[in-house]
Design a protein around this motif. Structure first.
Motif, short mmCIF file in Angstrom:
data_model
loop_
_atom_site.label_atom_id
_atom_site.label_comp_id
_atom_site.label_asym_id
_atom_site.label_seq_id
_atom_site.Cartn_x
_atom_site.Cartn_y
_atom_site.Cartn_z
N ALA A 31 56.01 34.11 11.57
CA ALA A 31 57.33 33.61 10.96
C ALA A 31 57.10 32.42 10.00
O ALA A 31 57.92 32.33 9.01
CB ALA A 31 58.28 33.32 12.06
N ARG A 32 56.11 31.80 10.36
CA ARG A 32 55.80 30.50 9.20
C ARG A 32 55.11 30.89 8.22
O ARG A 32 55.04 30.29 7.02
CB ARG A 32 54.86 29.51 10.14
CG ARG A 32 55.51 28.88 11.40
CD ARG A 32 56.86 28.09 11.06
NE ARG A 32 57.28 27.68 12.35
CZ ARG A 32 58.67 27.42 12.53
NH1 ARG A 32 59.38 27.43 11.40
NH2 ARG A 32 59.05 27.24 13.60
N ARG A 90 68.42 38.70 25.04
CA ARG A 90 68.50 38.90 23.71
C ARG A 90 67.13 39.64 23.14
O ARG A 90 67.34 40.14 21.80
CB ARG A 90 68.65 37.54 22.94
CG ARG A 90 70.06 36.92 23.36
CD ARG A 90 70.65 36.01 22.46
NE ARG A 90 71.14 36.33 21.43
CZ ARG A 90 72.43 36.31 21.28
NH1 ARG A 90 73.41 36.28 22.54
NH2 ARG A 90 72.96 36.85 20.20
N ILE A 91 66.25 39.70 23.83
CA ILE A 91 64.92 40.41 23.12
C ILE A 91 64.99 42.01 23.54
O ILE A 91 65.21 42.07 24.71
CB ILE A 91 63.77 39.82 23.66
CG1 ILE A 91 63.51 38.37 23.52
CG2 ILE A 91 62.35 40.68 23.10
CD1 ILE A 91 63.61 38.04 21.88
N PRO A 116 64.92 32.13 22.64
CA PRO A 116 66.25 32.67 23.03
C PRO A 116 66.23 32.84 24.41
O PRO A 116 65.12 32.96 25.16
CB PRO A 116 66.03 34.06 22.15
CG PRO A 116 64.72 34.24 22.03
CD PRO A 116 64.00 33.20 22.01
N ARG A 173 70.54 20.11 8.11
CA ARG A 173 69.35 20.18 8.73
C ARG A 173 68.34 19.21 7.98
O ARG A 173 68.11 19.76 6.64
CB ARG A 173 68.93 21.66 9.03
CG ARG A 173 67.52 21.86 9.44
CD ARG A 173 67.55 23.44 9.86
NE ARG A 173 66.30 24.05 9.81
CZ ARG A 173 65.91 25.19 10.14
NH1 ARG A 173 67.12 26.03 10.63
NH2 ARG A 173 64.94 25.94 9.95
N ILE A 203 61.27 24.21 13.09
CA ILE A 203 62.05 24.64 14.12
C ILE A 203 61.80 26.20 15.03
O ILE A 203 61.48 26.90 14.47
CB ILE A 203 63.53 24.87 13.73
CG1 ILE A 203 64.08 23.43 13.42
CG2 ILE A 203 64.41 24.84 15.49
CD1 ILE A 203 65.39 23.43 12.92
N LEU A 254 71.98 25.93 14.93
CA LEU A 254 70.79 26.19 14.43
C LEU A 254 71.16 27.44 13.18
O LEU A 254 69.99 27.65 12.47
CB LEU A 254 70.21 27.22 15.44
CG LEU A 254 69.65 26.57 16.70
CD1 LEU A 254 69.07 27.62 17.80
CD2 LEU A 254 68.48 25.66 16.24
N GLY A 255 72.20 27.47 12.63
CA GLY A 255 72.64 28.32 11.53
C GLY A 255 72.79 29.72 11.66
O GLY A 255 72.92 30.73 10.94
N LEU A 256 72.89 30.24 12.97
CA LEU A 256 72.71 31.61 13.46
C LEU A 256 74.60 32.07 13.41
O LEU A 256 74.71 33.31 13.31
CB LEU A 256 72.49 31.99 14.75
CG LEU A 256 70.80 31.61 15.12
CD1 LEU A 256 70.62 31.80 16.44
CD2 LEU A 256 70.28 32.70 13.94
N TYR A 276 62.63 28.45 18.40
CA TYR A 276 63.73 28.68 19.19
C TYR A 276 63.05 29.71 20.27
O TYR A 276 62.62 30.57 19.85
CB TYR A 276 64.84 29.35 18.30
CG TYR A 276 65.84 29.92 19.23
CD1 TYR A 276 66.32 31.22 19.13
CD2 TYR A 276 66.78 29.41 19.75
CE1 TYR A 276 67.35 31.86 19.64
CE2 TYR A 276 67.77 29.79 20.64
CZ TYR A 276 68.10 30.97 20.51
OH TYR A 276 69.26 31.59 21.16
N ARG A 336 74.28 27.96 18.56
CA ARG A 336 74.07 29.07 17.55
C ARG A 336 74.50 28.40 16.03
O ARG A 336 74.02 28.75 15.03
CB ARG A 336 74.76 30.41 17.93
CG ARG A 336 74.20 31.06 18.98
CD ARG A 336 74.81 32.28 19.37
NE ARG A 336 74.74 33.20 18.60
CZ ARG A 336 73.97 34.15 18.12
NH1 ARG A 336 72.92 34.01 18.91
NH2 ARG A 336 74.18 35.19 17.35
#
Lengths: 277, 264
Positions: A120-121, A101-102, A97, A87, A93, A75-77, A95, A72
């Motif tokens: 997301a992109r 976590r969903i 999970p 990065r 990237i 990944l910057g979380l 991910y 985490r």
């Protein structure tokens, strides 16, 4: 009766690389003088490492050793307690999970979940186009789950959910694919199929893969580099150098023996003479 | 029944608030922060009470209070010691008791307390109806454009963040939208009805419908239809319109639970 999954071959079409994305061997992430954790005292300090493009990195270690915390942070979380993680700019990237976590309360179908990988992109004002849906369907076909498209994600089995989340990650055509316990809840046939898929994704599509798992056998024949995380610290290097019997025995606190069966590395826990652990 | 202007204005105000809150409330339920709606409604009420006491515009202070609370409380996460819901409970208790205390010191505050808590949609001015309608149009438009983004940050915020989506920013936009809508609604339909519209139509919709788009559509439909029916019933039977609406929403929610249980 176990259902043997159909073979999956990664061929997700043209993958235009991100502008300036590093080529194999260059770095994807660099950690500098990192201290990670949830405040002082830090879980680990003075970490410096490079994760290189083209690797299959396995992040392994006993339960509670800090694998997910390390991931985490990379990944910057999670903000580092000290130091920084760089990065490569523009790196794409994806991910995957851990399933739990969903939140299953959101009533989305498997296809809608996979399409989120492209949402997301995309720009916030972009609409989901027919081409996006086709790419999502293609990703689902790669993983043998195209028949699940119309079913609600929350009604799927554990293994099916994991494949849907993987398809979501792939639909975004990533440079780096990061997976947290990707084979949990899967039977051995499904697990083997997923691992073969990831290997092919790496060798044929040059996708960098990073896997966090507590299941050492998963990375034995897959990972090219290993981060072995334990309360003693983190050992990072080529898989063959890090995964040594003495080191694994010391980290896991049980006798660990490595060998070969049918040309594959395998692992046995316990005394060599057959005594109980 | 709708020959008179005040009834037509009340109907439009009810439909507009029902549409806005019905849509936005789905996100509150899916994010498991239903009580944020209760808190925002009561903070908006507190803002109106403070404005009443100091002679400022109730709408402006109410809006500022609700927006500030939405921004702050939206960032509240669960700690290891207490849940986010317990913090919401604290905020609700503080806001609602402060409202009553402040209005107890204001001339005519007693009746105003009742209006803020239970609403008085029959007295809604035309200018407010225009505002509520514009707000509803904005909410529906934002939903059409940004629903994929809002659903993404609700379903899997971590993956979205790693992919480069500004998940905190989008969550803030959602929370601020709810704060604005709650603040606008409280002045006409009261805190109780505002919270009820933020929670009951979405809950019923998520129980009954099998997909995300149909859930939003059903929640908006309930939010629009039930207040209108409640308005007619309150006119017909001389009932207070706010509590009538809440009671009817509760009945719809109950029916949804029963229908869901019957399917399982």
């Amino acid at each position: 009766m176990a259902i043997i999954p159909k073979p999956i071959t990664p061929n997700i079409g043209e993958r235009p690389g991100a502008p300036g994305s590093p080529s194999d061997g260059e770095w994807a992430f660099v950690g500098s003088d990192l201290a990670i954790g949830y405040g002082r005292p830090a879980l680990f300090e003075n970490l410096s490492f490079e994760i290189r493009r083209g690797e299959i990195l396995g992040i392994v270690g006993p339960n509670g050793s800090g694998k997910t915390t390390l991931l985490r942070t990379i990944l910057g979380l999670l903000k580092p307690v000290a130091g920084r993680v760089a990065r490569w700019p523009g790196l794409n990237i994806s991910y995957v999970p851990q399933r739990d976590r969903i939140d299953a309360i959101v009533p989305v179908t498997a296809l809608e979940v996979v399409t989120m990988g492209m949402t997301a992109r995309a720009d916030a004002f972009d609409r989901i186009r027919a081409a996006d849906r086709r790419a999502a369907s293609q990703a689902m076909e790669l993983l043998g789950i195209e028949a699940l498209g119309g079913r609600l994600f929350r009604n799927l089995s554990a293994g099916q959910k994991q494949r849907v989340l993987l398809a979501k990650a792939l639909a975004a055509s990533p440079d780096v694919l990061v997976l947290d316990e990707p084979t949990s809840g899967m039977d051995i046939a499904s697990e083997a199929a997923i691992l073969d898929f990831l290997r092919a994704l790496n060798t044929e599509q040059h996708v960098t893969v990073a896997i966090v798992t507590h299941m050492l056998p998963i990375v034995l024949n897959l990972a090219t580099t290993i981060m072995l995380v334990s309360p003693r610290g983190i050992v990072h290097g080529a898989a063959g150098e890090v995964l040594q019997e003495e080191r694994l025995t010391a980290v896991y606190g049980v006798p660990v023996h490595l060998g070969q069966v049918a040309g594959q590395m395998t692992l046995v826990v316990g005394d060599k003479d057959g005594g109980d652990v | 029944m709708f020959d008179s202007t005040f009834m037509r204005l009340a109907l439009v105000a009810s439909v507009a608030t029902g549409a806005s809150l019905g849509i936005l409330g789905v996100y509150l339920v899916m994010r498991r922060v239903v009580f944020l709606g209760l808190v925002l409604a009561n903070v908006a009420t507190l803002g109106a009470a403070v404005a009443e006491a100091i002679g400022w515009s109730p709408e402006a202070v109410s809006l500022a209070a609700a927006v500030a609370a939405a921004a702050i409380l939206g960032e509240v996460g669960a700690s290891n010691r207490v849940s986010a819901e317990s913090l919401m409970g604290w905020a609700y208790a503080a806001a609602s008791s402060a409202t009553v205390l402040i209005l107890s010191r204001v001339a005519g505050g007693g009746s105003h307390t009742m209006d803020l808590l239970y609403g008085n949609v029959l007295a809604v001015p035309a200018s407010h109806v225009v505002g509520l309608t514009v707000l509803a149009a904005a909410v529906v438009t934002a939903q059409i454009i940004f629903m994929p983004r809002f659903v993404l940050v609700t379903f899997d915020p971590e993956s979205a963040q790693i992919a480069g989506v500004k998940t905190r920013r989008w969550s803030l936009v959602l929370n601020l939208s709810i704060g604005v809508a709650a603040s606008a609604a409280v002045h006409e339909i009261g805190a109780l009805s505002t919270f009820a519209l933020l929670s009951l139509p979405p809950t019923a919709a998520l129980l009954l419908m099998g997909g995300i788009r149909s859930a939003f559509a059903m929640s908006a439909a309930i939010g629009v239809t039930v207040p209108a029916v409640a308005l007619m019933l309150s006119f017909q039977f001389d009932l207070p319109s706010g509590p009538a609406c809440v009671a009817l929403l509760a009945l719809v929610g109950t029916a949804a639970f029963i229908a869901r249980a019957g399917r399982s």
